[in-house]
Motif scaffolding. Sequence first.
Motif, PDB file in Angstrom:
ATOM      1  N   GLY A 125      42.938  63.120  -8.395  1.00  0.00           N
ATOM      2  CA  GLY A 125      44.176  63.850  -8.149  1.00  0.00           C
ATOM      3  C   GLY A 125      45.412  62.979  -8.104  1.00  0.00           C
ATOM      4  O   GLY A 125      45.536  62.004  -8.856  1.00  0.00           O
ATOM      5  N   TYR A 126      46.284  63.301  -7.163  1.00  0.00           N
ATOM      6  CA  TYR A 126      47.617  62.718  -7.106  1.00  0.00           C
ATOM      7  C   TYR A 126      47.789  61.825  -5.883  1.00  0.00           C
ATOM      8  O   TYR A 126      47.058  61.924  -4.900  1.00  0.00           O
ATOM      9  N   ALA A 127      48.794  60.968  -5.948  1.00  0.00           N
ATOM     10  CA  ALA A 127      49.016  59.967  -4.909  1.00  0.00           C
ATOM     11  C   ALA A 127      49.359  60.613  -3.568  1.00  0.00           C
ATOM     12  O   ALA A 127      50.042  61.637  -3.501  1.00  0.00           O
ATOM     13  N   ASP A 128      48.909  59.958  -2.506  1.00  0.00           N
ATOM     14  CA  ASP A 128      49.182  60.399  -1.139  1.00  0.00           C
ATOM     15  C   ASP A 128      50.496  59.775  -0.673  1.00  0.00           C
ATOM     16  O   ASP A 128      50.520  58.811   0.089  1.00  0.00           O
ATOM     17  N   ALA A 129      51.607  60.342  -1.149  1.00  0.00           N
ATOM     18  CA  ALA A 129      52.921  59.789  -0.809  1.00  0.00           C
ATOM     19  C   ALA A 129      53.200  59.871   0.684  1.00  0.00           C
ATOM     20  O   ALA A 129      53.921  59.036   1.235  1.00  0.00           O
ATOM     21  N   GLN A 130      52.612  60.859   1.357  1.00  0.00           N
ATOM     22  CA  GLN A 130      52.834  60.990   2.794  1.00  0.00           C
ATOM     23  C   GLN A 130      52.324  59.769   3.546  1.00  0.00           C
ATOM     24  O   GLN A 130      52.925  59.343   4.536  1.00  0.00           O
ATOM     25  N   ARG A 131      51.243  59.189   3.084  1.00  0.00           N
ATOM     26  CA  ARG A 131      50.721  57.975   3.735  1.00  0.00           C
ATOM     27  C   ARG A 131      51.741  56.847   3.639  1.00  0.00           C
ATOM     28  O   ARG A 131      51.982  56.117   4.607  1.00  0.00           O
ATOM     29  N   GLN A 132      52.342  56.695   2.460  1.00  0.00           N
ATOM     30  CA  GLN A 132      53.380  55.671   2.316  1.00  0.00           C
ATOM     31  C   GLN A 132      54.559  55.970   3.231  1.00  0.00           C
ATOM     32  O   GLN A 132      55.070  55.073   3.915  1.00  0.00           O
ATOM     33  N   ASP A 133      55.015  57.226   3.241  1.00  0.00           N
ATOM     34  CA  ASP A 133      56.173  57.582   4.058  1.00  0.00           C
ATOM     35  C   ASP A 133      55.931  57.264   5.530  1.00  0.00           C
ATOM     36  O   ASP A 133      56.798  56.722   6.218  1.00  0.00           O
ATOM     37  N   THR A 134      54.753  57.614   6.005  1.00  0.00           N
ATOM     38  CA  THR A 134      54.435  57.389   7.415  1.00  0.00           C
ATOM     39  C   THR A 134      54.357  55.901   7.727  1.00  0.00           C
ATOM     40  O   THR A 134      54.914  55.422   8.720  1.00  0.00           O
ATOM     41  N   PHE A 135      53.687  55.152   6.873  1.00  0.00           N
ATOM     42  CA  PHE A 135      53.503  53.714   7.094  1.00  0.00           C
ATOM     43  C   PHE A 135      54.831  52.965   7.019  1.00  0.00           C
ATOM     44  O   PHE A 135      55.074  52.030   7.789  1.00  0.00           O
ATOM     45  N   CYS A 136      55.703  53.371   6.111  1.00  0.00           N
ATOM     46  CA  CYS A 136      56.960  52.656   5.879  1.00  0.00           C
ATOM     47  C   CYS A 136      58.129  53.242   6.667  1.00  0.00           C
ATOM     48  O   CYS A 136      59.253  52.752   6.549  1.00  0.00           O
ATOM     49  N   GLY A 137      57.889  54.292   7.452  1.00  0.00           N
ATOM     50  CA  GLY A 137      58.951  54.946   8.180  1.00  0.00           C
ATOM     51  C   GLY A 137      59.709  53.992   9.094  1.00  0.00           C
ATOM     52  O   GLY A 137      59.111  53.206   9.823  1.00  0.00           O
ATOM     53  N   GLY A 138      61.038  54.056   9.056  1.00  0.00           N
ATOM     54  CA  GLY A 138      61.860  53.222   9.913  1.00  0.00           C
ATOM     55  C   GLY A 138      62.067  51.813   9.418  1.00  0.00           C
ATOM     56  O   GLY A 138      62.771  51.020  10.043  1.00  0.00           O
ATOM     57  N   THR A 139      61.454  51.480   8.297  1.00  0.00           N
ATOM     58  CA  THR A 139      61.649  50.154   7.711  1.00  0.00           C
ATOM     59  C   THR A 139      61.576  50.319   6.203  1.00  0.00           C
ATOM     60  O   THR A 139      61.683  51.434   5.687  1.00  0.00           O
ATOM     61  N   THR A 140      61.425  49.235   5.473  1.00  0.00           N
ATOM     62  CA  THR A 140      61.259  49.309   4.028  1.00  0.00           C
ATOM     63  C   THR A 140      59.934  48.676   3.646  1.00  0.00           C
ATOM     64  O   THR A 140      59.381  47.860   4.371  1.00  0.00           O
ATOM     65  N   CYS A 141      59.434  49.068   2.492  1.00  0.00           N
ATOM     66  CA  CYS A 141      58.189  48.510   1.957  1.00  0.00           C
ATOM     67  C   CYS A 141      58.400  48.105   0.510  1.00  0.00           C
ATOM     68  O   CYS A 141      59.237  48.683  -0.192  1.00  0.00           O
ATOM     69  N   ARG A 142      57.624  47.128   0.088  1.00  0.00           N
ATOM     70  CA  ARG A 142      57.566  46.769  -1.324  1.00  0.00           C
ATOM     71  C   ARG A 142      56.164  47.029  -1.853  1.00  0.00           C
ATOM     72  O   ARG A 142      55.186  46.944  -1.107  1.00  0.00           O
ATOM     73  N   ILE A 143      56.089  47.360  -3.131  1.00  0.00           N
ATOM     74  CA  ILE A 143      54.783  47.518  -3.786  1.00  0.00           C
ATOM     75  C   ILE A 143      54.267  46.116  -4.080  1.00  0.00           C
ATOM     76  O   ILE A 143      54.820  45.393  -4.913  1.00  0.00           O
ATOM     77  N   SER A 144      53.238  45.723  -3.353  1.00  0.00           N
ATOM     78  CA  SER A 144      52.734  44.352  -3.433  1.00  0.00           C
ATOM     79  C   SER A 144      51.507  44.204  -4.324  1.00  0.00           C
ATOM     80  O   SER A 144      51.093  43.080  -4.610  1.00  0.00           O
ATOM     81  N   LYS A 145      50.924  45.306  -4.756  1.00  0.00           N
ATOM     82  CA  LYS A 145      49.790  45.246  -5.685  1.00  0.00           C
ATOM     83  C   LYS A 145      49.681  46.597  -6.372  1.00  0.00           C
ATOM     84  O   LYS A 145      49.884  47.643  -5.751  1.00  0.00           O
ATOM     85  N   VAL A 146      49.346  46.586  -7.666  1.00  0.00           N
ATOM     86  CA  VAL A 146      49.033  47.807  -8.399  1.00  0.00           C
ATOM     87  C   VAL A 146      47.578  47.683  -8.832  1.00  0.00           C
ATOM     88  O   VAL A 146      47.218  46.783  -9.597  1.00  0.00           O
ATOM     89  N   TYR A 147      46.741  48.573  -8.306  1.00  0.00           N
ATOM     90  CA  TYR A 147      45.298  48.465  -8.543  1.00  0.00           C
ATOM     91  C   TYR A 147      44.927  48.958  -9.936  1.00  0.00           C
ATOM     92  O   TYR A 147      45.488  49.936 -10.452  1.00  0.00           O
TER      93      TYR A 147
END
Length: 649
Positions: A125-147
């Motif tokens: 299926g499709y990416a779990d964007a909510q997981r990213q939003d929750t983990f990165c909430g209140g700060t910023t994140c970078r994509i550090s690996k593409v599997y």
Amino acid sequence: MHRTTSLPGAPPGGPSLHAPHAPHSPHSPHSGRRTAGGSAAWLRRALAATVAALALVLGALVATPGPAQAAGSLPCDIYAAAGTPCVAAHSTTRALFSGYNGPLYQVTRASDGATSDIGLLTAGGYADAQRQDTFCGGTTCRISKVYDQTSRHNDLLPGPAGTAGGVDRGADASEIAVSAGGHKVYGIWVSPGVGYRYTGVASGVAVGGQPEGVYMVASGTHVGSDCCFDYGNAERTPADTGNGHMDAVSIATTCYFAPCTGSGPWVEADMENGMFQGDNGSNTANLGNSSPYVTAVLKNNGQTTYAIKGGNSQSGGLSTWWNGALPTRGGYRPMQQEGGIILGTGGDNSNRNMGTFFEGAMVAGYPTDAAENAVQANIVSVGYAGQTNVPNGPQGTITGPGNKCVDVAADDTGGNLSAVQLWDCQTYAEDQHWTHNANGSLTTLGRCLDINGNGTANGTQVELWDCNGVGGQKWVQRADGSLFNPQSGRCLDSPSGATANGTRLQIWDCNGSAAQRFSVAGGGPVAGPGSTCVDVASDDVGGNSAAVQLWGCQSWAVDQHWFHNANGSLQTLGRCLDITGNGTAAGTQVQLWDCDGAGGQVWQQRTDGSLFNPQSGRCLDSPNGATANGTRLRIWDCNGSAAQQFTLT
């Protein structure tokens, strides 16, 4: 209600020559932001295996509506059934094998360096964007690996320095959000200095004249002419080792071999030391592809022949821009590929271009036209939607004097101490898009707008610095257009009202002049009782009459970012915070409504922390001081209680 919908399960994929990764540990479910019920997605159901094989031969797949990607229907299933299996498959938006249920990409949090794998809502299926939003909430994140989704583990990491570019950084993980299959997903926003690589010889990838194919879905509107926005086969180390040592698909406005038709962007083949539009380099028959989403396709038999195709990833089929002989220039007959993989850069790590990447795969062997047509049909069935040419999260430009933008020196690569200045506004410039956080900070490139040395004196310059919560990183957007720093009691200022590119910004006594008008287009959160934020029900799509409520602060939520206009209105999603019916009675609820200048849309921040509506003589209020998610807001007699503490940022 705030909730996250997910796709129902999909059956496992059929046999393929290369199985995908062994399953990773499934992610625990998260309760997340709300939806209005979710829109139905028009997705592909697979035909039975024998019919699918026949469809490949005929070059067509039948699309019918369905809730999930069905077995055997995804790009790498299609390629495998045609005898050209995927040897690398990368995407931040969806699975490319129907049986894949591992991670798509990894994000690294700026605040503490922690990492999280972002996987799928369901297998295939499709990416779990909510997981990213929750983990990165209140700060910023970078994509550090593409599997890599194949079993070969050809994962991509930010690239090392090369002979034509310094060390690459990972993309800002939340820079570009779009929709796929009816779900929010994130792409990879490539700015100068962003890029990924498999260094060495990737497993199964063509070398020394072997046949191969590659496709990617990328933006046809976020493109440039510098070198290079590529995906595909490259040198095993980041250095130009000669003609024919690369075989990567590119989309750019680069007319390397004149003449070219139009201004592009064109789907091109980067075979090293040339961006080939077909034939021997120049190919006026290549008319380019400028749709928001472009399917870019390249295949090469390694000896005599190559083909370039392009199409709109949202509709229609592929156009063949070239299908013929390899260039007669030295080194391309036969090809001399080295088997590395690049994404967003050139083979020598030329990392000066820009682009947006959503998905792509590399295959062993020379794909059939029928397989490529079937892959395009599947891509169209995904229903990619949303702008691809501007950062589209809660961040926005800060417009300053002379209609210039607040900008970071160093072209999207700013580190600590980088100068913050005025510059011509550029819609694609990552470092001109700032997020106004609930704590009052303004962030871009993973760092904060900071007063040098946490100073308070007139004339102290501002800079970029790691976010650390100090007073010199707090900025309040005021209705007069100024950005006020409470610790110093001073405002962001352009010295003497200068508007030239490169004007270094400072703080100065607030004076209401044009030199101090800095409007945050992305707005800022309105902090409410119980560390909640003022929010619009319906998950970033609020229309007229949408309820305005309290909800946990979410830095990624566009509808929690409010712009304080000079007329006193508070605006988000193109509408204003409004008292229902323009009412004045205690207990009248507030809502979202078209901005019309009515008295019920005027709000004044008072020194006691309340938001006062002059027409009614009452304040914004949470009934009985409630702080639960979904608490509907109203107006009430002003009383200075915690229930009426609403702080503008």
